[in-house]
Design a protein around this motif. Structure first.
Motif, PDB file in Angstrom:
ATOM      1  N   ILE A 116      -3.118   0.559  -4.037  1.00 18.32           N
ATOM      2  CA  ILE A 116      -2.695  -0.773  -3.624  1.00 18.32           C
ATOM      3  C   ILE A 116      -1.976  -1.413  -4.811  1.00 18.32           C
ATOM      4  CG2 ILE A 116      -3.415  -3.049  -2.821  1.00 18.32           C
ATOM      5  CD1 ILE A 116      -5.975  -1.713  -1.793  1.00 18.32           C
TER       6      ILE A 116
ATOM      7  N   ASN B  37      -7.479   2.161  -3.288  1.00 10.21           N
ATOM      8  CA  ASN B  37      -7.712   1.374  -2.081  1.00 10.21           C
ATOM      9  C   ASN B  37      -9.185   1.158  -1.752  1.00 10.21           C
ATOM     10  OD1 ASN B  37      -8.411   3.919  -1.132  1.00 10.21           O
ATOM     11  ND2 ASN B  37      -6.525   4.179   0.050  1.00 10.21           N
TER      12      ASN B  37
ATOM     13  N   ILE C 118       0.840  -1.187   0.000  1.00 10.47           N
ATOM     14  CA  ILE C 118       0.000   0.000   0.000  1.00 10.47           C
ATOM     15  C   ILE C 118       0.879   1.242   0.000  1.00 10.47           C
ATOM     16  CG2 ILE C 118      -1.750   1.300   1.273  1.00 10.47           C
ATOM     17  CD1 ILE C 118      -2.686  -1.361   2.453  1.00 10.47           C
TER      18      ILE C 118
END
Length: 362
Positions: free
Chosen positions: A344, A360, A339
């Protein structure tokens, strides 16, 4: 020429002088030697670096810390906030900043000399003696640090997992002696101080046997593979070891804030206790966060991201308090979560493990 050589020696031994690019010298009519320095950074960049160094130390160092605790705090900061510049190391050329403390402190990227210089700089700032050992034969550099009047090898670069593991570091090359370091490092031992103390061998054993460890509130936390994969903790000085959670065969764990998040392995007596769990750092207050079973655990703000092995290794997330249902973010097989901000990054197993990114929130 002695003055010129001394100037370079001072620059090379002080990583905070990263901005000196070159020197030239001349003589005036009175026979005085004039040395001129050429800088590769402007004043604002230098000030930015100096302020960042001060902010780091003000954040991670407290007055009541021992030398060892200060060393651990600085080591962990560098490992957890730096990515090894592997792509440029393989493909060449390596950017000059990656060799400097500036690259590690400001850019969060570096190669071994950058890691070592950042470690030296920050340790020296808190009054701990630290030097750099550079070995051309290995194309590598690491530190020799003095703790409690004794010298130890410290290789921050080789303690940084590749790929990065959020909130995880290694301690295999932390405060070890010449004998252990010689197992996979070479150097001219006549040129550098001897490191003979084994006072911190227990830290090396944690790093050597349990690669995914965390340090928090004065304790090392790790999974003891010699004790049914139980979650253990040991004081920084090695004086006390205890089991944190009275369960066995844990797959992995992560400390975030006041809690430990963990999940059991998918074999052994814990096979039928699937899910992600949360506990206080003393092992009390165990709460089940999700019935879903994840093989990768990354935590970002209020979310836990994991790989759902019962749904084909898809990417999912659940809130840390467990009050919402599990959300599926990416429905194809994946691995290696990382992350960074709102993104991500992961490898897609069904597409030759190519690197992808997704917001994300999915």
């Amino acid at each position: 020429y002695d003055y010129f050589d001394i100037s370079w020696k001072v620059i090379n031994e002080n990583p905070e002088l990263f901005y000196v690019q070159s020197m030239s010298y001349s003589w005036n009519s009175q026979g005085d030697m004039l040395i001129r320095f050429k800088y590769s950074y402007n004043k604002s960049s230098i000030k930015k670096f100096q302020e960042k160094v001060s902010n780091i130390l003000n954040t991670i160092i407290t007055p009541n810390m021992t030398e060892l605790e200060k060393e651990i705090a600085i080591h962990d900061y560098i490992v957890l906030n730096t990515s090894y510049d592997r792509a440029n190391y393989i493909n060449r050329p390596i950017p000059s900043e990656s060799y400097t403390a500036y690259g590690v402190i400001i850019n969060g990227t570096g190669v071994c000399s950058g890691y070592a210089k950042a470690m030296q700089l920050l340790l020296n700032k808190v009054g701990i003696e630290c030097s750099i050992l550079s070995v051309p034969e290995m194309d590598h550099a690491w530190n020799i640090v003095t703790i409690g009047g004794k010298k130890y090898h410290l290789d921050v670069t080789w303690n940084d997992p590749v790929p990065d593991r959020q909130k995880k570091t290694r301690y295999k090359y932390f405060n070890i002696d010449d004998e252990i370091m010689s197992q996979d490092h070479i150097w001219n031992k006549s040129r550098y101080p001897k490191c003979t103390s084994k006072d911190y061998l227990y830290i090396n054993e944690i790093g050597n046997n349990y690669p995914n460890a965390s340090f928090d509130s004065g304790y090392f936390y790790y999974l003891d593979y010699n004790n049914e994969q139980s979650l253990m903790k040991v004081k920084a000085d090695g004086s006390s070891t205890s089991k944190v959670i009275d369960r066995t065969y844990l797959k992995d764990f992560m400390i975030d804030g006041e809690y430990i998040y963990y999940w059991p392995s998918y074999w052994g007596e814990e096979y039928n206790k699937n899910g992600i769990y949360r506990a206080n750092k003393d092992g009390s207050g165990i709460t089940k966060i999700s019935d879903k079973f994840g093989d990768i655990l990354e935590i970002d703000k209020e979310w836990i991201y994991f790989q759902d092995i019962w749904e084909g290794n898809t990417l999912c997330r659940v809130k840390k308090n467990g009050i919402n249902n599990v959300e599926n973010i990416f429905s194809k097989p994946m691995k290696y979560i990382s992350i960074n901000g709102e993104w991500i990054y992961f490898a897609n197993e069904s597409d030759n493990k190519k690197l992808y990114r997704i917001k994300n929130d999915g």
